[in-house]
Design a protein around this motif. Structure first.
Motif, mmCIF file in Angstrom:
data_model
loop_
_atom_site.group_PDB
_atom_site.id
_atom_site.type_symbol
_atom_site.label_atom_id
_atom_site.label_comp_id
_atom_site.label_asym_id
_atom_site.label_seq_id
_atom_site.Cartn_x
_atom_site.Cartn_y
_atom_site.Cartn_z
ATOM 1 N N MET A 1 0.830 -1.195 0.000
ATOM 2 C CA MET A 1 0.000 0.000 0.000
ATOM 3 C C MET A 1 0.875 1.259 0.000
ATOM 4 N N GLN A 2 0.428 2.290 -0.679
ATOM 5 C CA GLN A 2 1.150 3.541 -0.702
ATOM 6 C C GLN A 2 1.013 4.254 0.636
ATOM 7 N N ASN A 3 1.941 5.184 0.885
ATOM 8 C CA ASN A 3 1.892 5.990 2.100
ATOM 9 C C ASN A 3 0.953 7.157 1.857
ATOM 10 N N CYS A 4 -0.333 6.934 2.090
ATOM 11 C CA CYS A 4 -1.351 7.922 1.750
ATOM 12 C C CYS A 4 -1.719 8.780 2.956
ATOM 13 N N LYS A 5 -2.043 10.023 2.693
ATOM 14 C CA LYS A 5 -2.480 10.969 3.713
ATOM 15 C C LYS A 5 -4.000 11.022 3.710
ATOM 16 N N VAL A 6 -4.613 10.850 4.874
ATOM 17 C CA VAL A 6 -6.058 10.871 4.955
ATOM 18 C C VAL A 6 -6.549 12.317 4.855
ATOM 19 N N THR A 7 -7.527 12.545 3.998
ATOM 20 C CA THR A 7 -8.085 13.889 3.815
ATOM 21 C C THR A 7 -9.520 13.990 4.309
ATOM 22 N N SER A 8 -10.167 12.856 4.538
ATOM 23 C CA SER A 8 -11.532 12.870 5.066
ATOM 24 C C SER A 8 -11.884 11.480 5.568
ATOM 25 N N VAL A 9 -12.960 11.402 6.345
ATOM 26 C CA VAL A 9 -13.459 10.124 6.837
ATOM 27 C C VAL A 9 -14.973 10.223 6.939
ATOM 28 N N HIS A 10 -15.649 9.091 6.693
ATOM 29 C CA HIS A 10 -17.099 9.073 6.878
ATOM 30 C C HIS A 10 -17.418 8.805 8.337
ATOM 31 N N TYR A 11 -18.389 9.517 8.859
ATOM 32 C CA TYR A 11 -18.671 9.463 10.299
ATOM 33 C C TYR A 11 -19.104 8.079 10.774
ATOM 34 N N SER A 12 -19.576 7.218 9.872
ATOM 35 C CA SER A 12 -20.096 5.915 10.285
ATOM 36 C C SER A 12 -19.041 5.035 10.934
ATOM 37 N N THR A 13 -17.773 5.250 10.608
ATOM 38 C CA THR A 13 -16.711 4.415 11.178
ATOM 39 C C THR A 13 -16.174 4.966 12.494
ATOM 40 N N LEU A 14 -16.651 6.140 12.902
ATOM 41 C CA LEU A 14 -16.204 6.736 14.155
ATOM 42 C C LEU A 14 -17.031 6.205 15.318
ATOM 43 N N PHE A 15 -16.472 6.320 16.510
ATOM 44 C CA PHE A 15 -17.114 5.764 17.705
ATOM 45 C C PHE A 15 -16.979 6.785 18.828
ATOM 46 N N TYR A 16 -18.089 7.441 19.134
ATOM 47 C CA TYR A 16 -18.084 8.488 20.155
ATOM 48 C C TYR A 16 -18.362 7.838 21.507
ATOM 49 N N LYS B 1 -26.283 12.594 12.228
ATOM 50 C CA LYS B 1 -26.225 13.825 11.448
ATOM 51 C C LYS B 1 -27.357 14.772 11.847
ATOM 52 N N ALA B 2 -27.029 16.075 11.896
ATOM 53 C CA ALA B 2 -28.048 17.070 12.239
ATOM 54 C C ALA B 2 -28.910 17.422 11.038
ATOM 55 N N ASP B 3 -28.362 17.271 9.828
ATOM 56 C CA ASP B 3 -29.073 17.681 8.620
ATOM 57 C C ASP B 3 -29.120 16.532 7.626
ATOM 58 N N LEU B 4 -30.297 16.290 7.058
ATOM 59 C CA LEU B 4 -30.450 15.207 6.092
ATOM 60 C C LEU B 4 -29.607 15.438 4.841
ATOM 61 N N SER B 5 -29.344 16.699 4.514
ATOM 62 C CA SER B 5 -28.576 16.998 3.302
ATOM 63 C C SER B 5 -27.074 16.773 3.488
ATOM 64 N N TYR B 6 -26.625 16.632 4.727
ATOM 65 C CA TYR B 6 -25.205 16.449 5.021
ATOM 66 C C TYR B 6 -24.796 15.020 4.685
ATOM 67 N N ASN B 7 -23.693 14.876 3.943
ATOM 68 C CA ASN B 7 -23.280 13.549 3.470
ATOM 69 C C ASN B 7 -22.486 12.755 4.502
ATOM 70 N N GLY B 8 -22.247 13.330 5.663
ATOM 71 C CA GLY B 8 -21.575 12.591 6.722
ATOM 72 C C GLY B 8 -20.059 12.528 6.608
ATOM 73 N N VAL B 9 -19.474 13.279 5.698
ATOM 74 C CA VAL B 9 -18.022 13.271 5.513
ATOM 75 C C VAL B 9 -17.385 14.362 6.367
ATOM 76 N N ILE B 10 -16.346 13.987 7.095
ATOM 77 C CA ILE B 10 -15.582 14.911 7.926
ATOM 78 C C ILE B 10 -14.238 15.129 7.239
ATOM 79 N N ALA B 11 -13.923 16.376 6.909
ATOM 80 C CA ALA B 11 -12.730 16.684 6.120
ATOM 81 C C ALA B 11 -11.621 17.246 7.002
ATOM 82 N N PHE B 12 -10.366 17.044 6.556
ATOM 83 C CA PHE B 12 -9.195 17.504 7.302
ATOM 84 C C PHE B 12 -8.390 18.479 6.457
ATOM 85 N N GLU B 13 -7.887 19.517 7.114
ATOM 86 C CA GLU B 13 -6.953 20.431 6.482
ATOM 87 C C GLU B 13 -5.615 20.339 7.196
ATOM 88 N N TYR B 14 -4.521 20.468 6.428
ATOM 89 C CA TYR B 14 -3.170 20.279 6.949
ATOM 90 C C TYR B 14 -2.412 21.600 7.018
#
Length: 242
Positions: A1-16, A24-37
């Motif tokens: 596998m390449q050494n890839c940098k994560v830029t986003s994750v779908h909330y379904s795999t997270l565990f609060y 999700k608070a809004d039905l229109s929200y796609n559930g993606v959480i994005a990261f900036e470096y």
């Protein structure tokens, strides 16, 4: 596998694991959480954060919403996170100490309660087990198998001592890289960050304690359905591969 940098994750795999999370608070929200470096190739901004609906409606709890951001700063081995930093009602501030990818301690200040309170957690590593202590007392025990977190166990106490326990079991792991490995400071990824791969199933078990024996009480759980891209990465993640 390449050494890839994560830029986003779908909330379904997270565990609060430290608040009541409703999705999700809004039905229109796609559930993606994005990261900036930042210029040092470190995540400094998490886009889409926790939003609290006020009591009295159909829901009262924490939801994910676009436009809310977590801000992350670094100082040596210390990572500080202000969650939902651009929103008035915030869940907490957190500080992590991480060395060589290993979580040593963390501090959580719950700012949404009045008065605010702070917990101090430490982590002790012994073979395939990690002991998590809260303010000096054993809080949870984690079990690692094949590089993945497979169980958390927390004893429950009443006025007469141990009253039961709560277990979370993570199973049906794939063989694809978990791009949140070691990123304990991303909200919802504390437990996931201990694992090399991605779980597909989560089960919760509770037990009562009677006469020296833990007796099963309740069981609930859920499964995750996700696929993979042509490089073999779970489609839970967005990524930038050099």
């Amino acid at each position: 596998m390449q050494n890839c940098k994560v830029t986003s994750v779908h909330y379904s795999t997270l565990f609060y694991d430290d608040l009541v999370f409703h999705g999700k608070a809004d039905l229109s929200y796609n559930g993606v959480i994005a990261f900036e470096y930042d210029p040092y190739n470190r995540i400094y901004k998490v886009k889409s954060g926790l939003f609290r609906l006020p009591p009295g409606g159909d829901f009262d709890g924490w939801f994910l919403r676009e436009g809310i951001q977590d801000f992350i700063t670094y100082s040596g081995n210390t990572v500080t996170v202000k969650h939902s930093a651009n929103y008035t009602t915030r869940p907490y501030d957190k500080v992590f100490t991480i060395e060589n990818g290993q979580l040593l301690n963390r501090t959580t200040t719950n700012v949404h309660n009045y008065p605010a309170f702070t917990y101090h957690f430490t982590y002790e590593y012994n073979g395939n087990q990690i002991t998590e202590k809260r303010d000096g007392n054993v809080y949870r025990v984690f079990t690692i198998e094949n590089g993945n977190l497979v169980k958390t166990e927390r004893l429950l106490y009443g006025i007469d001592g141990i009253s039961g326990k709560e277990e979370y079991v993570f199973s049906n792991y794939d063989s694809s890289p978990n791009l949140l490995k070691g990123k304990y400071y991303i909200n919802g990824s504390l437990l996931k960050a201990f694992s090399e791969n991605n779980y597909r199933k989560v089960d919760r078990y509770t037990y009562t304690y009677n006469n020296g024996t833990f007796e099963p009480q309740q069981h609930s759980g859920y499964s995750l359905d996700f696929g993979y891209d042509q490089q073999g990465f779970a489609d839970l993640f967005g990524k930038d591969c050099p």
